[in-house]
Structure formats: structure tokens, C-alpha cells
Design a protein around this motif. Structure first.
Motif, short mmCIF file in Angstrom:
data_model
loop_
_atom_site.label_atom_id
_atom_site.label_comp_id
_atom_site.label_asym_id
_atom_site.label_seq_id
_atom_site.Cartn_x
_atom_site.Cartn_y
_atom_site.Cartn_z
N SER C 318 0.82 -1.34 -0.10
CA SER C 318 0.00 0.04 -0.10
C SER C 318 0.79 1.28 -0.01
O SER C 318 0.38 2.33 -0.37
CB SER C 318 -0.87 0.03 1.16
OG SER C 318 -0.08 0.02 2.35
N LEU C 333 -4.05 1.61 6.24
CA LEU C 333 -3.75 1.94 4.73
C LEU C 333 -3.86 0.74 4.14
O LEU C 333 -3.12 -0.51 4.62
CB LEU C 333 -2.23 2.41 4.76
CG LEU C 333 -1.82 3.32 3.77
CD1 LEU C 333 -2.83 4.48 3.49
CD2 LEU C 333 -0.34 3.68 3.88
N GLU C 488 0.13 8.76 3.94
CA GLU C 488 -1.13 8.96 3.36
C GLU C 488 -0.95 9.81 2.07
O GLU C 488 -1.64 9.50 1.33
CB GLU C 488 -1.98 9.78 4.43
CG GLU C 488 -2.59 9.00 5.53
CD GLU C 488 -2.97 10.06 6.58
OE1 GLU C 488 -3.07 11.19 6.34
OE2 GLU C 488 -3.43 9.51 7.74
N HIS C 491 -0.12 7.52 -0.65
CA HIS C 491 -1.09 6.96 -1.31
C HIS C 491 -2.12 7.51 -2.12
O HIS C 491 -2.59 7.23 -2.99
CB HIS C 491 -2.04 6.42 0.12
CG HIS C 491 -2.82 5.25 -0.23
ND1 HIS C 491 -2.37 4.06 -0.56
CD2 HIS C 491 -4.11 5.01 -0.15
CE1 HIS C 491 -3.28 3.12 -0.57
NE2 HIS C 491 -4.28 3.81 -0.67
#
Lengths: 267, 277, 541
Positions: C318, C333, C488, C491
Motif C-alpha cells: 500500500s 492503509l 497517506e 497513497h
């Protein structure tokens, strides 16, 4: 022997037919991945099983024939043309030009051609298609392969140059171009033809060597060399169908050898 | 000859220097390296980038027996070559002697017993099969069986030698004076030693030179695949690591060996055998 | 009458027995490349780091199994509350192979020479910050004080990498304080490490370590050959097996093939977003669109990559942090699902449209680009081929180009003449600071747009800020918060499409005792000093 030669010619003709139109013979596209069945053993659906990505091995073998079988003659033709031009020039001209061309031939024989291929591949534009990339590789092989046949042509031309009939023709006022076209070319042509036929299996074998060294055709396009990489693990004893490309290669190259003249002294 | 060797060295130096990746170091991808260290590493590589100056410096050192330093092997080149050459020479020795023993040994009966068509067919078919397989594949197959890399060269050379020698010996044995000698009761070994081999000697010697050249050419992919500790593997490692000084030295060595083989071949016969790529 | 053939005497039998047991005390391992250097302070490639790990002594060693720091040359240490200072109490009675005693002066001198700017040591780089680097001084013969200019996170693990060399050493490498010393070496062929006669460590029974007399590393680039030699009993352990070879070995010799679990490594694909890259403008526009990148990520079937290429010995990724990294992985995640329909929707929102099976951008240009990867890596070639097929379903035409490593490196670091690249990252350390030189926008190894003078996008500026902030404090919670946000952002923006985290696949021969394979490098011989090698099993591993 005649029967064997006829059988060889027939086999080559069949393989040429397959190479020209693989889509008629293959049941699947070479790049289709059947991801539910990777590394499958032979079955009715996949006669030679599937490879690690689930691709039909038989279809890939059929499509791979196109690369190896069609491009090798192109490379052989190129090397023979270059050999005829440079070897003929060296034999005819003699002196400094002859020595220069011979030195260049020796240089070509000594350079690390594997490294040269590595560099050319690395220099190619990235968006060149796999087909174009392999074509360029074969053409490069053809350009590198002129040196050995050029020596043969040079020796033949030198011998012809001092032969009686050429001397006679010159004495009768034959112009150089006419001499070349009417006397020398017809006598050198059989040698070149023999070189052409000898070179084809050599280039097929060279492509397989490149494939096994990781310098072969880009994915997903298959070639015999790329397919032979599956033998690297040494598991062909348990999975003898992995030998199919090797067997086909042996049959094709062996057939070429049978087709060649018996008195061919090339090695 | 010296000029050609130097030209080969310079050509390979130019090839390496201008090849993609010649001035990069794989250690650059190490995540711990700071920008200063990276810059220093790159500057160090760039300092060695002048082909002409480096080649001249190399020639000056060569006169004193210094072949330079191999970065990829972290060792002086002279000691590397001295360490690896015996393995390659052994391999070539095994390959050539085995190839000739088997090739010539199988060809003699074919020439002598021309009615033994089954033997001729079987040996020709076997030779044909082995000729059809690339050296790289043969190397893999031998590797799986635990055979040494010299064995691969035997298998590569023997069928070629057989094919040529077979044709030659069939012609030689068919000569009238040989039939006459046989009719007069001369023993077979005497016919072979006094009539056949001397007659075929020039072409066989030319073939020997060509087979030596072919063995040298086959050694590189064979050693690269078998990971044999010889000069061929060294050359392959040097090419993939862009080790300029090492590749220049090895190219010059191969050129020397190739030219020597060619000169030997030419001096033995007027017709070249034409060794393959 | 004298007997002609006397039976062997007892002393001879004893001698024979001793010879038999001692003759087999060498471990046979492999390296894939010749070490670029044997200088422990300049080691930057895996082979060199392997030799350095086995031959050099360090103050603190991170136990590769427990990931906890353990005392080595430092018997104990204490860290100040503000995480700027660490005080080491050195072990007494330790000697170098030349007989000289190990003291604080050796540690201080080692760091002085290591941190010399002219050396350009990658090890030293981990101690350098914008505010300066660490300074060491001795306080007596067996106390060393290390003062950092700013609070430093994971201080102990930094000292795991630093080889302590004798102050009197005339050159490097020089016999050090590790379990082994460099013995016979054949460049490009093999390197032998012999037991260090002066090694200070003992096992719990008081036996001097290491238990083996020597380790011989053969340089073996061919993985198939490496396994073949393992199967023949010529190699005792393989530190990294490809998934295919692992499964084959597992079926042929169960018990010798060990899956040590998910590593910290990752395989990923990224697009060239550098403005100065010699790539067509239209192509650059695609790559610079987060929607495009996310769509590609959604179209890649990570589960298939793990199942087929890695034969289920990998975990879909991820982000840059493996779930095995429990300390730093952001909970919640998840890897991007395989959703070609959602991918097409995203592309549609960005102005792309599918016409006759061909995806075209707003200007009508067909979407086609190349992915480069290194030749010789079967797993990467296979992954690239599978990605090519996945993206073909979106109407994208991908060409795969395998290049030898120097050529590839030249394109991604110098000329920037490439479009997309598939590579992997080996993470030795679990700490986020390990990723600093990849995630900082100014870094040369910032893959998608290296060496930016200032961050070209707001999210890269944010990542820069967060990474520097997490490195400037030793407070785990504060660091975790910052690094979670970094994960984050990665991602959301998908500058790098993380594909999977491979498992550590190793092979250990039955004649080796004491091996405890782990997911951290070095996987099999991290406890080499406690490994012993018995007699070879007949004809097999």
C-alpha cells in the motif's frame, strides 16, 4: 540421402509456412495470459502446457518461429552482401586497400560483439516495438558477420583474378565492369550462395544464445532463444515438453545442413 | 599485427566509454549516500572519462608491465588475468584436444570403411544434432549434469571437426595411390600415417587454426553461463560492469589470439576455412 | 613373524577422528558480485556490506531477529533525555588481532577518520545533518561520549553500521574486531573469511566464537547455478532465492527452503515526472496527473503479481512501508484494489476516452509509453509483462524494455530519458529516516523527479517538511504521526505505485546448525558466529 534431403526441404517448407502465418496454426495469441493456470502441464487445451505467466507454450513456439526463421535469412543476406562488396573489393584491388579491409575484418572478428549488441540495445529508442527491436538486432548481427565470409570471397576473387580466362579476357580488351559482371560474379556467386545457406543456421543459433543471455527479444514477443530460457532451471528431465523449442531448433538447423552441398568445407 | 591489436584496444575503449551507463556506479542507488558523497562518486567517474588520455596513459604503463586496475573486481588486471588464464587455457586445451580426438577419431573409420553407411549415417546425424544446438544451450545441459566447461567446448568443436575431416578423409582415402598401396598389402596404420594424414595435413592444420579461433569465441558465452572462473567470464563481467581497463586488455588479448590463429591458418593453406561468427 | 598389516593404533584413530570433524568446519556461501571495496567505511553495495558485517566490530548490534539493539563492543550505554547524547561503556579485555587492546581512543579515532569529508563515506552520511555531525570524545580508557547537534531518532541503530577500526591501523581493510578476518581472496571468484583468533565473544558454554573455522564466499551471479550447487551440497546457505527456485527446492528438499516472512523491501513502478526529462510534453502531462497515476495503480492486479510471479511469497503493498514493519506501518492503509472500471472512470474524469480499444487523451493522442526494468531479473520481467497485460485492458499500449543495469541507471539518474521504471528497494533499516534520500524532493535518488531546487508541488513540499520534522525528534509518537501523514500523501498522490513486499526466501543446508533465518539482511548468516557446520549429507543439501 536423397530421401533425407527431400524430407529436410519439406520440413523447412512447412516451418516457413508456419512462420509466415502463425495465426492460422496457433489456437491462442502469444501474449494472452491464462492466469488461472500458470505452469500447467500438457493437456488437450495446452498441448505443451503453459509457462510461468499462464501463456500457451505451443502458441508461443509457433509465433516464435516467425522471429527466428524469418529474420535469420535477412541477417545472412546482409552479411553476404557486405562480404561480397568488401571481400570482392579487397581481392580485386589488392595492395593497401586489400590490407586495410583484411585488417578491418580481423578487427571485427576480435571485438566483443556481445558487448556491442548490449550497447545497441541500450541505445535504441524506448518506444521501438519488440518486432523492430529484434529486426535491428538481427541486422546488426548481419553487419557484424561480414568478416569471415569476406575472407572467403577475397580468397576466391584473388584466385580468379590470376586465372587464365580472366587473363585472356583482359588481353582481348574486356572492360573492368564487364569483366567483373561476366567473369568474376558468376564464379563467386556459388561461394556466396553457400555462405548464405551456412549463415542462416548460424544466425538462428546466435539469436538463441542472445535470448539465453537475456539480450533477446522484448516481451511479450516470443523467440526460440527466449523460450529456451525455461531450460535454465534444469527441470526438463521432469518436464520434457520444455525441450520442444530445442527439438524444433535442432530439426530446422539440421535440415539446413542436409540441404547444403556435401563438398562444403566451411565449419 | 601490433597495430591491429592496439586498434582493437582503442576501439573497445571507445565502445565502453561511450556506451550508456559508462559513467554511473551502481552504488549510487544506496539510500544512505548523502548528496556530497554522491557528487564525489560521480566526479570520480567523470575524471576517468577522457578516452584518448587514458589510453595513452595505459600504453605508457603497459611498457612497464602494468596492465591497470579493475574497478569491478577490485584488483590489478595483471594478477586477474594471470589468475584466470590457466582456467581458460585448460578449458581450451580440453576442448581442442577432446574435439579433435573425437572428431578425427570418428571421421577416420568413415573415410576408411566407405561401405559402413550405417556408421556414417549415425555419426553424421549425431554431429548434425550437436551442430544444431547453440553453445549456450549445450553449456546449460552440461551444467545440469555437472560437466566442466571444457566438456562443452568438446561438444561444440567435435561435430564441426568431424564434418570437415569426414569430407576430407573420404576424398583422401579414395585417391588412386591409396588404393594402390592397399592392393600392395601396405598396413592400414601405415597408409594412414604415410599417405592420408600427410596429404590432408595442410587443410587439417588450417582447420585447427580455425577451430582454435572458434573455441576462443565460444568460451565467452560458455564461461558466462557456467560461471567458470576463466577469461571469458571475466570479459562478460567487464562488459556488464563497464570496466574499461579490463575490457581493453581482454580485447587486445583476444585480438592477438585471433590474429595468431588466422596467420597460422593462412600460412598452412591458400583457401580459408571461413570461421563462423 | 611380524604382521605385515598392523591394525590402526588408537592414537591414529583419534587423529583421524579429529581430522574428520575439524576438516568440515567451513561454511560455503555465495555472493552475487565482487565487493566493490573491502574498506568497511566505503561499503555501499550488498557484497561489501556482507564482508563488513562479518569482519568488523561495532559498538551496538541490532539483533536481526528481534530488531532490538544489543551490546557488542559497548557493554552498556545511556541516552540523554533530549536524545542528543549517548554515553558508551566499552567492553574490557577486547584485543585486536595484532594484540593491541581495544580502548576509547580507537572509537574516537575511528569516527574522526570516518567523518572526514574527503572520505565521502556512505556510513558517515547517516551521521550528518544540516546542523553538523556527531562529535565523539573519550572519558577514560573505556568511556566514549557521542554528542549529536540535534535530537536524533533511533540513535542506537546508527552505530550498528560503523566499523570500529584500530587507531593504529595503517590502512583499511585491516584485521578488526569482528568474528572473522579476510583470508584468501580470488577477485571475481571467491573470498574466504577465517576465524578471528582474537575474537572476544564466547557462547553460553564458554566456547570461543565463531564456531566455524572459516566462511568461503563464491562469487556466483547465476541463480540457477547457485541452487544447483546448493542441491549438490557445495553451498550451505543461500541468502536470497527467487520464488520459482524456492518452490522447486521446497518440493525437492523439504525443510531446506525457508520462507522467513515479509521483508522491508518493496517493488514499485514510477513515472518520470521531471520537467526537464526529454519526454514528449503530452506524455509528461499524463504522468503529472495524480488521476492518471491512480488509475494505473487501480488497473494493476497486485494479487496476481503476488500469486503468480512470487508464488504467494509476497504481500500486496500500500506504500513504502511493509506491514511487517509493525513499528512504522500506518494502520488502515490498504493496497489499491484491482478495479479496472474505477480506473477507467478516473481516466474519464481526466479527459481520457476509450476509442476502439485504444485509450486517447484530450488531444486524441493514444496513450502509449514504455516501462524500463533491469535485464536478468526474471521476477521484474514477469511483473512488467503482467502489468503490460493489465494496462492493455485500459487501452494503454505499453512496451517493455529490459536494460542492463548501468544503462538503466544512466537513464534514471543522468539523462532522465525514460518514461516509467519498474524497480525495487532493499530496506535494511525499519526506521523512516532510511527513506529520507528517496522522499526528499531535493535528493538525487528522489525517483520521479530528482534534485529539485525547490519542491515543484505542494504535496512534495509537505512530504519534505514532514520527513525533516520526524528526523528532528526522538519522540516516537511525534515521529509516527508525521510519518503516517507521509504515507497517506504517498497513497493519495501515487507518485510511486507500490506493488508488493516480497518475502525473504532462503535455503539452509541440513548440515548447518544454529541458523535462524530472518526477514532482515543478512537473512541467513546474521548470527554467523553461532553457526556450526557438520559433515555434508551424501549428495544433497
Amino acid at each position: 540421402m536423397k530421401t533425407a534431403r527431400a524430407a529436410a526441404i519439406a520440413l523447412l517448407a512447412v516451418i516457413a509456412l508456419i512462420a509466415l502465418a502463425p495465426e492460422w496454426w496457433a489456437t491462442n495469441r502469444y501474449e494472452t495470459q491464462f492466469r488461472a493456470t500458470p505452469d500447467a502441464p500438457p493437456s488437450a487445451r495446452f498441448p505443451l502446457g503453459t509457462d510461468a505467466l499462464g501463456r500457451d507454450r505451443l502458441s508461443r513456439l509457433i509465433y516464435g518461429t516467425r522471429v527466428s526463421f524469418l529474420l535469420a535469412p535477412a541477417a545472412a543476406l546482409l552479411s553476404c552482401i557486405a562480404a561480397a562488396a568488401l571481400g570482392g573489393l579487397a581481392g580485386l584491388a589488392g595492395g593497401f586497400l586489400d590490407r586495410t579491409i583484411v585488417a578491418a575484418a580481423d578487427l571485427f572478428l576480435s571485438l566483443p560483439w556481445l558487448f556491442l549488441l548490449l550497447i545497441v540495445r541500450a541505445c535504441l529508442p524506448l518506444n521501438v516495438s519488440p518486432a523492430a527491436s529484434v529486426t535491428i538486432t538481427f541486422l546488426l548481427l548481419g553487419m557484424l558477420g561480414w568478416a569471415a565470409p569476406a575472407r572467403v570471397v577475397r580468397a576466391a576473387v584473388r584466385k580468379l583474378k590470376s586465372s587464365d580466362f580472366v587473363f585472356m579476357a583482359r588481353a582481348r580488351g574486356c572492360r573492368p565492369w564487364r569483366l567483373l559482371w561476366r567473369q568474376l560474379v558468376p564464379n563467386v556467386a556459388p561461394i556466396l550462395l553457400a555462405q548464405f545457406w551456412v549463415s542462416i543456421p548460424i544466425y538462428i543459433l546466435t539469436e538463441t544464445t542472445l535470448g539465453m543471455l537475456g539480450l533477446g527479444v522484448a516481451e511479450p514477443l516470443p523467440s526460440w532463444g527466449g523460450l529456451l530460457r525455461e531450460l535454465e532451471g534444469g527441470y526438463f528431465i521432469a518436464q520434457p515438453y520444455l525441450l520442444a523449442p530445442a527439438i524444433l531448433l535442432a530439426l530446422v538447423v539440421g535440415s539446413f545442413q542436409l540441404v547444403l552441398a556435401r563438398e562444403d568445407f566451411s565449419i | 599485427m601490433a597495430g591491429l591489436v592496439l586498434a582493437a584496444g582503442l576501439a573497445s575503449a571507445v565502445l565502453v566509454r561511450y556506451s550508456p551507463g559508462a559513467l554511473v556506479d551502481q552504488r549510487e542507488l544506496n539510500q544512505r549516500l548523502g548528496e556530497d558523497s554522491l557528487a564525489a562518486m560521480r566526479a570520480q567517474k567523470a575524471r576517468n572519462s577522457n578516452v584518448g588520455a587514458n589510453f595513452l596513459a595505459y600504453l605508457r604503463n603497459l611498457v612497464h608491465g602494468d596492465l591497470g586496475y579493475s574497478e569491478s573486481n577490485n584488483a590489478p588486471i595483471a594478477s586477474l588475468i594471470a589468475d584466470r588464464a590457466p582456467a581458460t587455457l585448460r578449458e581450451l586445451g580440453v576442448g581442442l584436444s577432446g574435439g579433435w580426438l573425437i572428431g578425427l577419431g570418428l571421421a577416420i573409420p568413415v573415410g576408411r570403411f566407405r561401405r559402413a553407411w550405417m556408421y556414417d549415417a549415425a555419426s553424421s546425424a549425431t554431429a548434425g544434432l550437436l551442430l544444431s544446438l547453440p553453445a549456450a544451450l549445450l553449456a546449460y545441459l552440461c551444467l545440469m549434469e555437472g560437466a566442466a566447461s571444457g566438456t562443452v567446448l568438446v561438444i561444440v568443436l567435435a561435430p564441426r571437426i568431424f564434418r570437415f575431416a569426414r569430407n576430407l578423409l573420404v576424398q583422401a582415402y579414395g585417391a588412386h595411390h591409396v588404393e594402390m598401396a592397399r592392393a600392395r598389402g601396405v598396413r592400414e596404420w601405415r597408409i594412414l600415417s604415410a599417405h592420408i594424414l600427410p596429404e590432408a595435413a595442410p587443410q587439417l592444420l588450417a582447420l585447427f587454426a580455425a577451430s582454435a579461433s572458434m573455441a576462443i569465441g565460444a568460451a565467452i558465452p560458455v564461461e558466462a553461463i557456467c560461471d567458470a572462473p576463466g577469461l571469458g567470464r571475466l570479459a562478460w563481467q567487464a562488459a556488464t560492469a563497464r570496466d574499461l581497463p579490463l575490457l581493453v586488455n581482454l580485447t587486445m588479448l583476444v585480438t592477438l589470439a585471433t590474429i595468431a590463429a588466422v596467420i597460422l591458418s593462412e600460412s598452412m593453406t591458400r583457401k580459408d576455412a571461413g570461421s563462423p561468427v | 613373524m611380524k604382521l605385515r598389516f598392523a591394525p590402526p593404533s588408537i592414537p591414529m584413530l583419534l587423529l583421524f577422528a579429529i581430522a574428520s570433524t575439524s576438516a568440515a568446519a567451513e561454511l560455503h556461501l555465495t555472493l552475487h558480485d565482487e565487493p566493490k571495496t573491502l574498506d568497511p567505511w566505503l561499503a555501499a553495495d550488498e557484497s561489501a556490506e556482507t564482508i563488513q558485517y562479518l569482519t568488523e566490530g561495532v559498538l551496538i548490534r541490532v539483533n536481526r531477529l528481534t530488531q532490538q539493539p544489543e551490546p557488542e563492543l559497548a557493554e552498556s550505554w545511556s541516552i540523554s533525555k533530549d536524545a542528543t547524547r549517548i554515553v558508551f561503556q566499552l567492553r574490557h579485555g577486547v584485543k585486536f588481532p595484532d594484540g593491541s587492546p581495544f580502548t576509547a581512543e580507537d572509537v574516537v579515532r575511528s569516527f574522526e577518520r570516518l567523518l572526514d569529508p574527503a572520505l565521502h563515506s556512505p556510513v558517515a552520511d547517516t551521521f550528518k545533518t544540516d546542523h553538523g555531525s556527531v562529535k565523539l570524545r573519550s572519558d577514560g580508557t573505556h568511556t566514549v561520549i557521542a554528542q549529536f547537534p540535534t535530537p536524533t531518532a533511533s540513535m542506537e541503530s546508527l552505530f550498528d553500521q560503523v566499523a570500529i577500526v584500530s587507531a593504529k591501523a595503517p590502512q583499511r581493510p585491516y584485521p578488526g574486531l569482528g568474528a572473522f578476518v579476510i583470508g584468501e581472496r580470488r577477485p571475481g571468484v571467491s573470498i574466504q573469511l577465517k576465524r578471528n583468533p582474537a575474537y572476544w565473544k564466547r557462547d553460553i558454554n564458554g566456547r570461543p566464537l565463531p564456531l566455524v573455522d572459516s566462511i568461503r564466499f563464491d562469487i556466483e551471479q547465476n541463480r540457477d547455478l547457485e541452487l544447483l550447487r546448493f542441491r549438490r551440497g557445495e553451498v550451505d546457505m543461500i541468502d536470497k532465492l527467487t520464488p520459482e527456485l524456492f518452490d522447486r527446492l521446497a518440493s525437492e528438499a523439504p525443510g531446506t527452503a525457508i520462507d522467513a516472512g515479509p521483508t522491508l523491501d518493496s517493488e514499485f513502478l514510477w513515472f518520470n515526472q521531471a520537467r526537464r526529462a526529454p519526454v514528449p510534453d503530452a506524455t509528461k502531462e499524463w504522468f503529472q496527473s495524480a488521476g492518471f497515476r491512480r488509475a494505473v495503480s487501480l488497473a494493476i492486479n497486485r494479487a496476481d503479481l503476488c500469486r503468480i510471479v512470487y508464488r504467494s511469497h509476497a504481500t500486496p503493498a500500500s506504500g513504502p512501508v511493509s506491514p511487517a514493519n509493525k513499528l512504522w506501518f500506518k494502520e488502515g492503509l490498504v493496497p489499491e484494489p484491482f478495479d479496472p472500471a474505477a480506473a477507467l472512470k478516473l481516466l474519464g474524469a481526466d479527459g481520457f476516452r476509450l476509442e476502439g480499444g485504444v485509450l486517447r487523451d484530450q488531444r486524441g493522442n493514444p496513450v502509449q509509453f514504455s516501462i524500463i526494468t533491469n535485464a536478468g531479473s526474471k521476477t521484474r520481467e514477469q511483473m512488467a509483462t503482467m502489468i503490460q497485460q493489465d494496462l492493455a485492458k485500459l487501452g494503454m499500449k505499453i512496451s517493455i524494455v529490459t536494460l542492463d543495469f548501468p544503462s538503466l541507471l544512466e537513464r534514471i539518474t543522468r539523462s532522465l530519458n525514460y518514461e516509467a521504471c519498474l524497480l525495487g528497494l532493499v530496506n535494511v533499516d525499519a526506521d523512516p529516516s532510511e527513506l529520507m534520500n528517496m522522499l526528499l524532493s531535493s535528493a538525487s535518488n528522489h525517483p520521479w523527479n530528482p534534485s529539485q531546487k525547490s519542491p515543484e508541488t505542494p504535496w512534495e513540499a509537505e512530504i519534505d517538511r514532514l520527513m525533516l520534522a520526524q528526523a528532528a525528534t526522538a519522540d516516537y509518537h511525534a515521529r509516527k504521526k508525521n510519518f503516517d501523514r507521509v504515507q497517506e500523501i504517498l497513497h493519495e498522490q501515487t507518485p510511486v505505485i507500490y506493488l508488493l513486499h516480497p518475502n525473504a526466501l532462503v535455503a539452509v543446508s541440513r548440515r548447518v546448525t544454529g541458523a535462524k533465518p530472518t526477514a532482515s539482511f543478512p537473512h541467513t548468516f546474521w548470527n554467523a558466529e553461532r553457526l556450526s557446520a557438520g559433515t555434508k549429507p551424501q549428495g544433497g543439501p
